[in-house]
Design a protein around this motif. Structure first.
Motif, PDB file in Angstrom:
ATOM      1  N   VAL A 131       0.869  -1.179   0.000  1.00  0.00           N
ATOM      2  CA  VAL A 131       0.000   0.000   0.000  1.00  0.00           C
ATOM      3  C   VAL A 131       0.907   1.231   0.000  1.00  0.00           C
ATOM      4  O   VAL A 131       2.019   1.195   0.549  1.00  0.00           O
ATOM      5  CB  VAL A 131      -0.954  -0.024   1.221  1.00  0.00           C
ATOM      6  N   ALA A 132       0.454   2.294  -0.633  1.00  0.00           N
ATOM      7  CA  ALA A 132       1.286   3.501  -0.733  1.00  0.00           C
ATOM      8  C   ALA A 132       0.401   4.742  -0.619  1.00  0.00           C
ATOM      9  O   ALA A 132      -0.815   4.685  -0.833  1.00  0.00           O
ATOM     10  CB  ALA A 132       2.027   3.519  -2.068  1.00  0.00           C
ATOM     11  N   ILE A 133       1.051   5.836  -0.254  1.00  0.00           N
ATOM     12  CA  ILE A 133       0.405   7.155  -0.371  1.00  0.00           C
ATOM     13  C   ILE A 133       1.153   7.881  -1.473  1.00  0.00           C
ATOM     14  O   ILE A 133       2.387   7.970  -1.427  1.00  0.00           O
ATOM     15  CB  ILE A 133       0.523   7.985   0.928  1.00  0.00           C
ATOM     16  N   GLU A 134       0.417   8.396  -2.454  1.00  0.00           N
ATOM     17  CA  GLU A 134       1.047   9.339  -3.373  1.00  0.00           C
ATOM     18  C   GLU A 134       0.582  10.742  -3.003  1.00  0.00           C
ATOM     19  O   GLU A 134      -0.610  10.982  -2.795  1.00  0.00           O
ATOM     20  CB  GLU A 134       0.715   9.075  -4.845  1.00  0.00           C
ATOM     21  N   VAL A 135       1.548  11.659  -2.909  1.00  0.00           N
ATOM     22  CA  VAL A 135       1.220  13.073  -2.705  1.00  0.00           C
ATOM     23  C   VAL A 135       1.399  13.750  -4.056  1.00  0.00           C
ATOM     24  O   VAL A 135       2.497  13.739  -4.629  1.00  0.00           O
ATOM     25  CB  VAL A 135       2.140  13.721  -1.648  1.00  0.00           C
ATOM     26  N   ILE A 136       0.310  14.263  -4.589  1.00  0.00           N
ATOM     27  CA  ILE A 136       0.386  15.009  -5.847  1.00  0.00           C
ATOM     28  C   ILE A 136       0.327  16.494  -5.529  1.00  0.00           C
ATOM     29  O   ILE A 136      -0.280  16.909  -4.533  1.00  0.00           O
ATOM     30  CB  ILE A 136      -0.732  14.599  -6.834  1.00  0.00           C
ATOM     31  N   ASP A 137       1.009  17.283  -6.349  1.00  0.00           N
ATOM     32  CA  ASP A 137       1.093  18.727  -6.091  1.00  0.00           C
ATOM     33  C   ASP A 137       1.288  19.428  -7.425  1.00  0.00           C
ATOM     34  O   ASP A 137       2.416  19.573  -7.889  1.00  0.00           O
ATOM     35  CB  ASP A 137       2.287  19.008  -5.161  1.00  0.00           C
ATOM     36  N   SER A 138       0.195  19.830  -8.027  1.00  0.00           N
ATOM     37  CA  SER A 138       0.327  20.522  -9.307  1.00  0.00           C
ATOM     38  C   SER A 138       1.126  21.800  -9.127  1.00  0.00           C
ATOM     39  O   SER A 138       0.945  22.525  -8.155  1.00  0.00           O
ATOM     40  CB  SER A 138      -1.055  20.872  -9.862  1.00  0.00           C
ATOM     41  N   ARG A 139       2.008  22.045 -10.080  1.00  0.00           N
ATOM     42  CA  ARG A 139       2.779  23.292 -10.025  1.00  0.00           C
ATOM     43  C   ARG A 139       1.989  24.457 -10.609  1.00  0.00           C
ATOM     44  O   ARG A 139       2.467  25.588 -10.675  1.00  0.00           O
ATOM     45  CB  ARG A 139       4.114  23.123 -10.762  1.00  0.00           C
ATOM     46  N   TYR A 140       0.759  24.200 -11.028  1.00  0.00           N
ATOM     47  CA  TYR A 140      -0.064  25.260 -11.619  1.00  0.00           C
ATOM     48  C   TYR A 140      -0.996  25.873 -10.580  1.00  0.00           C
ATOM     49  O   TYR A 140      -1.496  25.176  -9.692  1.00  0.00           O
ATOM     50  CB  TYR A 140      -0.891  24.703 -12.776  1.00  0.00           C
ATOM     51  N   LYS A 141      -1.231  27.153 -10.757  1.00  0.00           N
ATOM     52  CA  LYS A 141      -2.123  27.872  -9.847  1.00  0.00           C
ATOM     53  C   LYS A 141      -3.475  27.180  -9.771  1.00  0.00           C
ATOM     54  O   LYS A 141      -4.018  26.753 -10.791  1.00  0.00           O
ATOM     55  CB  LYS A 141      -2.307  29.310 -10.338  1.00  0.00           C
ATOM     56  N   ASN A 142      -4.009  27.090  -8.579  1.00  0.00           N
ATOM     57  CA  ASN A 142      -5.347  26.538  -8.320  1.00  0.00           C
ATOM     58  C   ASN A 142      -5.503  25.068  -8.730  1.00  0.00           C
ATOM     59  O   ASN A 142      -6.611  24.581  -8.872  1.00  0.00           O
ATOM     60  CB  ASN A 142      -6.434  27.367  -9.029  1.00  0.00           C
ATOM     61  N   PHE A 143      -4.354  24.373  -8.908  1.00  0.00           N
ATOM     62  CA  PHE A 143      -4.404  22.947  -9.262  1.00  0.00           C
ATOM     63  C   PHE A 143      -5.212  22.745 -10.544  1.00  0.00           C
ATOM     64  O   PHE A 143      -5.896  21.745 -10.731  1.00  0.00           O
ATOM     65  CB  PHE A 143      -5.032  22.115  -8.124  1.00  0.00           C
ATOM     66  N   LYS A 144      -5.139  23.715 -11.474  1.00  0.00           N
ATOM     67  CA  LYS A 144      -5.913  23.635 -12.717  1.00  0.00           C
ATOM     68  C   LYS A 144      -4.962  23.430 -13.891  1.00  0.00           C
ATOM     69  O   LYS A 144      -3.941  24.119 -13.986  1.00  0.00           O
ATOM     70  CB  LYS A 144      -6.698  24.922 -12.929  1.00  0.00           C
ATOM     71  N   PHE A 145      -5.335  22.514 -14.792  1.00  0.00           N
ATOM     72  CA  PHE A 145      -4.431  22.220 -15.906  1.00  0.00           C
ATOM     73  C   PHE A 145      -5.176  21.526 -17.034  1.00  0.00           C
ATOM     74  O   PHE A 145      -6.236  20.937 -16.836  1.00  0.00           O
ATOM     75  CB  PHE A 145      -3.279  21.326 -15.438  1.00  0.00           C
ATOM     76  N   SER A 146      -4.565  21.593 -18.229  1.00  0.00           N
ATOM     77  CA  SER A 146      -5.018  20.768 -19.359  1.00  0.00           C
ATOM     78  C   SER A 146      -4.246  19.443 -19.303  1.00  0.00           C
ATOM     79  O   SER A 146      -3.293  19.296 -18.518  1.00  0.00           O
ATOM     80  CB  SER A 146      -4.714  21.486 -20.676  1.00  0.00           C
ATOM     81  N   LEU A 147      -4.612  18.531 -20.164  1.00  0.00           N
ATOM     82  CA  LEU A 147      -3.881  17.253 -20.243  1.00  0.00           C
ATOM     83  C   LEU A 147      -2.390  17.506 -20.509  1.00  0.00           C
ATOM     84  O   LEU A 147      -1.513  16.940 -19.853  1.00  0.00           O
ATOM     85  CB  LEU A 147      -4.486  16.405 -21.370  1.00  0.00           C
ATOM     86  N   GLU A 148      -2.103  18.391 -21.469  1.00  0.00           N
ATOM     87  CA  GLU A 148      -0.700  18.649 -21.824  1.00  0.00           C
ATOM     88  C   GLU A 148       0.023  19.331 -20.667  1.00  0.00           C
ATOM     89  O   GLU A 148       1.199  19.045 -20.397  1.00  0.00           O
ATOM     90  CB  GLU A 148      -0.625  19.506 -23.093  1.00  0.00           C
ATOM     91  N   ASP A 149      -0.679  20.227 -19.986  1.00  0.00           N
ATOM     92  CA  ASP A 149      -0.065  20.885 -18.820  1.00  0.00           C
ATOM     93  C   ASP A 149       0.393  19.860 -17.788  1.00  0.00           C
ATOM     94  O   ASP A 149       1.516  19.931 -17.275  1.00  0.00           O
ATOM     95  CB  ASP A 149      -1.083  21.797 -18.118  1.00  0.00           C
ATOM     96  N   VAL A 150      -0.499  18.938 -17.457  1.00  0.00           N
ATOM     97  CA  VAL A 150      -0.188  18.016 -16.350  1.00  0.00           C
ATOM     98  C   VAL A 150       0.895  17.019 -16.758  1.00  0.00           C
ATOM     99  O   VAL A 150       1.740  16.639 -15.942  1.00  0.00           O
ATOM    100  CB  VAL A 150      -1.471  17.336 -15.805  1.00  0.00           C
ATOM    101  N   VAL A 151       0.916  16.637 -18.029  1.00  0.00           N
ATOM    102  CA  VAL A 151       1.982  15.746 -18.491  1.00  0.00           C
ATOM    103  C   VAL A 151       3.327  16.461 -18.395  1.00  0.00           C
ATOM    104  O   VAL A 151       4.317  15.909 -17.891  1.00  0.00           O
ATOM    105  CB  VAL A 151       1.691  15.273 -19.932  1.00  0.00           C
ATOM    106  N   ALA A 152       3.388  17.699 -18.859  1.00  0.00           N
ATOM    107  CA  ALA A 152       4.637  18.468 -18.772  1.00  0.00           C
ATOM    108  C   ALA A 152       5.086  18.597 -17.323  1.00  0.00           C
ATOM    109  O   ALA A 152       6.290  18.610 -17.018  1.00  0.00           O
ATOM    110  CB  ALA A 152       4.445  19.842 -19.399  1.00  0.00           C
TER     111      ALA A 152
END
Ligand code: 0L1
Ligand code: MG
Length: 254
Positions: A131-152
């Motif tokens: 079992v694992a915990i993943e901590v995600i943290d978008s580098r974009y303001k307000n955790f908002k992104f397009s598909l290409e944004d999040v892949v980059a």
């Protein structure tokens, strides 16, 4: 012409300094291949600083999330040793922008994967499940992104912790999984939310790794994807991921 290195530097600095940036897609029209190129350059900056790749993660591994994002394949990112935290250790929130946690299943690769694998032979390529915990943290303001944004942005990869490795014959089909914060279950789900079968995630991770020249080798970790939506973290919280038969793993947000 788009300067991928400049975009990669922007995202790497945002992660390193924990300061959010505007979505790349507001000013650049990247396609998905270009987005992966930006991810690769951004991660290379981490390698130059001494970080080592320790595995891969998959995202958008639920049908609902793929439909929501209008995609037919999952996305993948690289995990480095600096992202890994010991079970029960402290997670310094100042190192992140707006971190969220999700309960996942992790696989440990047992041998170099040089060809596509399938559900019939997948167990030959792992020597542990946890079992694992993943901590995600978008580098974009307000955790908002397009598909290409999040892949980059390396699929929002930020941190992870892994529970005790269990034998590969431990059942992980249809098991209950939960995220518990300060003793309260804040998300509950089922392992089969991960592509209908978490082993499918491993098969797909191997496929994507091979397609992209990221050779998976003994000791590498695969984060299979989330069993529930992610939850924002706050200072002082203790976050625990629980998976039936696999045990639990935790972080103390400080
Ligand atoms: O499932 C995940 O690890 C998330 C992938 C990236 C999308 C997000 O940040 O929600
Ligand atoms: Mg995840």
């Amino acid at each position: 012409m788009t300067n991928y290195s400049r975009l990669a530097e922007t995202l790497d600095n945002a992660a390193h300094q924990a300061i959010p940036v505007p979505q790349l897609s507001l000013s650049h029209s990247l396609n998905i291949e270009e987005a992966y190129a930006v991810q690769s350059i951004s991660i290379a900056r981490r390698y130059i600083r001494g970080e080592q790749r320790v595995g891969l993660k998959l995202g958008f591994t639920s049908k609902a999330k793929m439909e929501q994002m209008g995609v037919h394949d999952m996305i993948w990112g690289r995990l480095t040793d600096q992202m890994q935290y010991e079970n029960e250790s402290k997670l310094p929130i100042k190192n992140f922008i707006h971190p969220r946690a999700e309960p996942e299943i992790a696989f440990r690769v047992s041998q170099t994967i040089t060809q596509p694998i399938d559900l019939d032979n997948v167990l030959q390529y792992i020597d542990g499940i946890a079992v694992a915990i993943e901590v995600i943290d978008s580098r974009y303001k307000n955790f908002k992104f397009s598909l290409e944004d999040v892949v980059a942005d390396n699929c929002s990869s930020a941190a992870f912790t892994i529970g005790e490795w269990q034998p590969i014959d431990t059942n992980i089909r249809g098991i209950a999984m939960a995220l518990v914060i300060d003793g309260v279950t804040v998300q509950a789900g089922n392992s089969d939310a991960i592509l209908g079968n978490p082993f499918e995630s491993l098969v797909n991770a191997a496929r994507l790794a091979l397609q992209n020249g990221e050779i998976l080798k003994a000791g590498d970790v695969i984060l299979a994807g989330a069993a529930t939506p992610a939850v924002y973290l706050k200072e002082g919280q203790t976050v625990v991921a629980v998976a039936e038969g696999l045990g639990e793993v935790s972080l103390k947000v400080c």
